[in-house]
Design a protein around this motif. Sequence first.
Motif, PDB file in Angstrom:
ATOM      1  N   LEU A 193      41.764  16.884  49.066  1.00  0.00           N
ATOM      2  CA  LEU A 193      42.500  16.572  47.831  1.00  0.00           C
ATOM      3  C   LEU A 193      42.676  15.078  47.657  1.00  0.00           C
ATOM      4  N   ARG A 194      41.848  14.283  48.335  1.00  0.00           N
ATOM      5  CA  ARG A 194      42.024  12.831  48.315  1.00  0.00           C
ATOM      6  C   ARG A 194      41.725  12.214  46.954  1.00  0.00           C
ATOM      7  N   ASP A 195      41.034  12.935  46.070  1.00  0.00           N
ATOM      8  CA  ASP A 195      40.772  12.409  44.729  1.00  0.00           C
ATOM      9  C   ASP A 195      41.885  12.767  43.750  1.00  0.00           C
ATOM     10  N   ASP A 196      43.027  13.267  44.268  1.00  0.00           N
ATOM     11  CA  ASP A 196      44.183  13.645  43.452  1.00  0.00           C
ATOM     12  C   ASP A 196      43.768  14.559  42.298  1.00  0.00           C
ATOM     13  N   PRO A 197      43.129  15.687  42.616  1.00  0.00           N
ATOM     14  CA  PRO A 197      42.601  16.551  41.552  1.00  0.00           C
ATOM     15  C   PRO A 197      43.698  17.319  40.839  1.00  0.00           C
ATOM     16  N   PRO A 198      43.433  17.761  39.617  1.00  0.00           N
ATOM     17  CA  PRO A 198      44.365  18.658  38.934  1.00  0.00           C
ATOM     18  C   PRO A 198      44.324  20.044  39.587  1.00  0.00           C
ATOM     19  N   PHE A 199      45.331  20.842  39.295  1.00  0.00           N
ATOM     20  CA  PHE A 199      45.445  22.148  39.950  1.00  0.00           C
ATOM     21  C   PHE A 199      44.232  23.025  39.654  1.00  0.00           C
ATOM     22  N   SER A 200      43.678  22.940  38.456  1.00  0.00           N
ATOM     23  CA  SER A 200      42.507  23.766  38.125  1.00  0.00           C
ATOM     24  C   SER A 200      41.337  23.459  39.043  1.00  0.00           C
ATOM     25  N   THR A 201      41.164  22.194  39.418  1.00  0.00           N
ATOM     26  CA  THR A 201      40.089  21.825  40.342  1.00  0.00           C
ATOM     27  C   THR A 201      40.393  22.322  41.750  1.00  0.00           C
ATOM     28  N   VAL A 202      41.653  22.181  42.174  1.00  0.00           N
ATOM     29  CA  VAL A 202      42.046  22.709  43.488  1.00  0.00           C
ATOM     30  C   VAL A 202      41.782  24.208  43.538  1.00  0.00           C
ATOM     31  N   LEU A 203      42.053  24.891  42.448  1.00  0.00           N
ATOM     32  CA  LEU A 203      41.853  26.337  42.383  1.00  0.00           C
ATOM     33  C   LEU A 203      40.375  26.690  42.549  1.00  0.00           C
ATOM     34  N   ARG A 204      39.489  25.937  41.918  1.00  0.00           N
ATOM     35  CA  ARG A 204      38.056  26.207  42.078  1.00  0.00           C
ATOM     36  C   ARG A 204      37.620  25.967  43.521  1.00  0.00           C
ATOM     37  N   ARG A 205      38.135  24.904  44.120  1.00  0.00           N
ATOM     38  CA  ARG A 205      37.790  24.628  45.515  1.00  0.00           C
ATOM     39  C   ARG A 205      38.335  25.712  46.436  1.00  0.00           C
ATOM     40  N   ALA A 206      39.543  26.181  46.152  1.00  0.00           N
ATOM     41  CA  ALA A 206      40.125  27.249  46.976  1.00  0.00           C
ATOM     42  C   ALA A 206      39.313  28.527  46.848  1.00  0.00           C
TER      43      ALA A 206
END
Length: 656
Positions: free
Chosen positions: A300-313
């Motif tokens: 998460l070092r690029d400070d992503p929005p939650f939608s991006t974190v969700l895709r990665r998860a």
Amino acid sequence: MPVSRSAQLCWGQHYHLLRYHQVPEVSRHEAHIKAEYPLPDGCTTEHVRRALNHLVRRHEGLRTVYDLDAHPWPLQRVEPPAPLPLHEATTEDDGTPPPAEVIRRLSDTAFDITRDWPLRACAVTTGGRLKRLHLVFNHLSFDDVSLDVLCHDLDAVLAARTEDRPVILAPVAQQPVDLARYEAARPAGVVEAALDHWRGEVRRLPDDVFLRRRDPHRAPGAAHAASFTVPSLLATARAVAARHRVWPSAVHLAAYAVTLAAYTGERAVAHRMYTSQRDASGFPSVLTCMSYPTPAVLDLRDDPPFSTVLRRAADRVGQAMAHAHIPYDRLLEFIAQEGLRRGRPVRVASELNFLDNAPLSCRTRRDRFTWNAAPTDWTTAASDLYFRVYEWSDGITLALQAVEEVMDRDAAERFLRGYARLLAAHADPGTDLTVGQAAELAGFTPAAERPLLAVAGQNVDAEQTAAALREHPGVRSVTVRHDDRGLVADVVADRPVTPALLRTHALGAAHDRPGARCPDWFRVSDAGRRLPPVEGDGSPAAPRPPADSQAERDLLAVTAEANGLRAVDPADSYAAAGGRALRMPRVLAALRARGWEGLTIDLLGGARPLHTLTDRMRRSGHAADPGPAGGGRPRPDGGGTASPATGAGMGEGRDR
């Protein structure tokens, strides 16, 4: 007792075998699954007795014991059918132990897996009439799906018995021994391809996500347990999952990762999530444990929005499920070897579990925060934090267990409430908070500042590293710095000390000082300036000769014997010396037979050199050195242990 069939352990059993042996015997009940089983009308004690014996004949897993001394690997041994003991307790005052005492004894007594079958039953009667049935399961043999299989069969058999009609059940297609033999015959290339995925995941692990928060001097051994039930989160999580076309478990993995990043101050976060092997194995209905915690890393070092974190998860969940069918002990060995390569322990000791408790109710219409009993037995399993998400038919409960060393009571409550606020904020489709914004929403007290060096992408505490080296009796002073050679220690010694000796010492001492790491390079100067400085990376040019210590001699001997090794270098860790994780219970048993205590699965399975482990060994008898309750069907989290994940996409649950 005679044995009808045998095979090696199923891969999914490896984790629970090792965890069961990690904790003291008096704490092993924490891994038991306990429940009051619902009974049909007209059911009698004799109906229950006959039904259980029917299932013992039907399912080999119910009459399986484990031979940990078998060579070259432990074996599961299926014993012939026999009556399952049905303990009875009456509510009447007739001089016999009351039901609560009988049930507590059955629940809290550790299973001797070399002799005991993995199911205990207690019938509670009043005036001779059956009132309740309590069941206790050994987690080594049961996960959520296998419990559902058994409950389905027990329902059918009890209904047939009480209605005096024949039992009609489809034949059992898959027994644990069949699965174990299939796994043993898997092509090496197929297994290695799955293992390669986990080697990559292990290389991506941060050393310790709680480094900035960890304080081993803060109430050592203490822990907290709390739960937060929020009915509205069920609809919110499902709406977010539907909007982004992911499993609900991915939503919770993303929310957990963001909340963990907010609390720890780290942006590369890792934890273990419970993953099922059933789909990947092709044995979806076998009655045994087929889930274990796999490492999950989110950057998460690029400070992503939650939608991006969700895709990665969601990607992490998919990858974990696709490569789930591996022997867990190999994963443990990868982590130990990676710790040795880095010169410090790789600690991934927080766990996430998603549990499907529908159709049961959360029993509240309002938000409810509760402090639960301190998880004393859980703390013996070398975990930092255990986070569970219970999905009920009408709400969600967030349950947290955390050791004081990484999280105090205030932070534990903030964690649960911050997690809920994060998900609630995303009920609005227009909201998409970055990790930084989510951290502000949680409102955690900032972590104390620590002087950390960035070395090879990881944070190192130079002061703790120097302090670890100063513990060596030959060292007068130490300065730690960072240059193009990596982490460098300038050491002034009062006696002849080599880089090899310092490396062995530092690899052991780094485990006890958060943030410490074994240096990449040593420069050793003589305090009297009589000898020229000695420099090097500390890699031994030849095996270290055993010290004149009976503890060390015994440790080396049993490690070699249990693993079929000709020689063991005490400067190596257990894994580096060739020791296999699945044989660690055998090593510990052999040490006990020689009169030694003090070592654990966690200590033996880390990156510590064997030579340094002898400081933890003591003669037997000597003093050592200074969840929400739900009724109905038994669930694998019933004992409060790290249990199989349920729920679509991550664990044992059903697609939703």
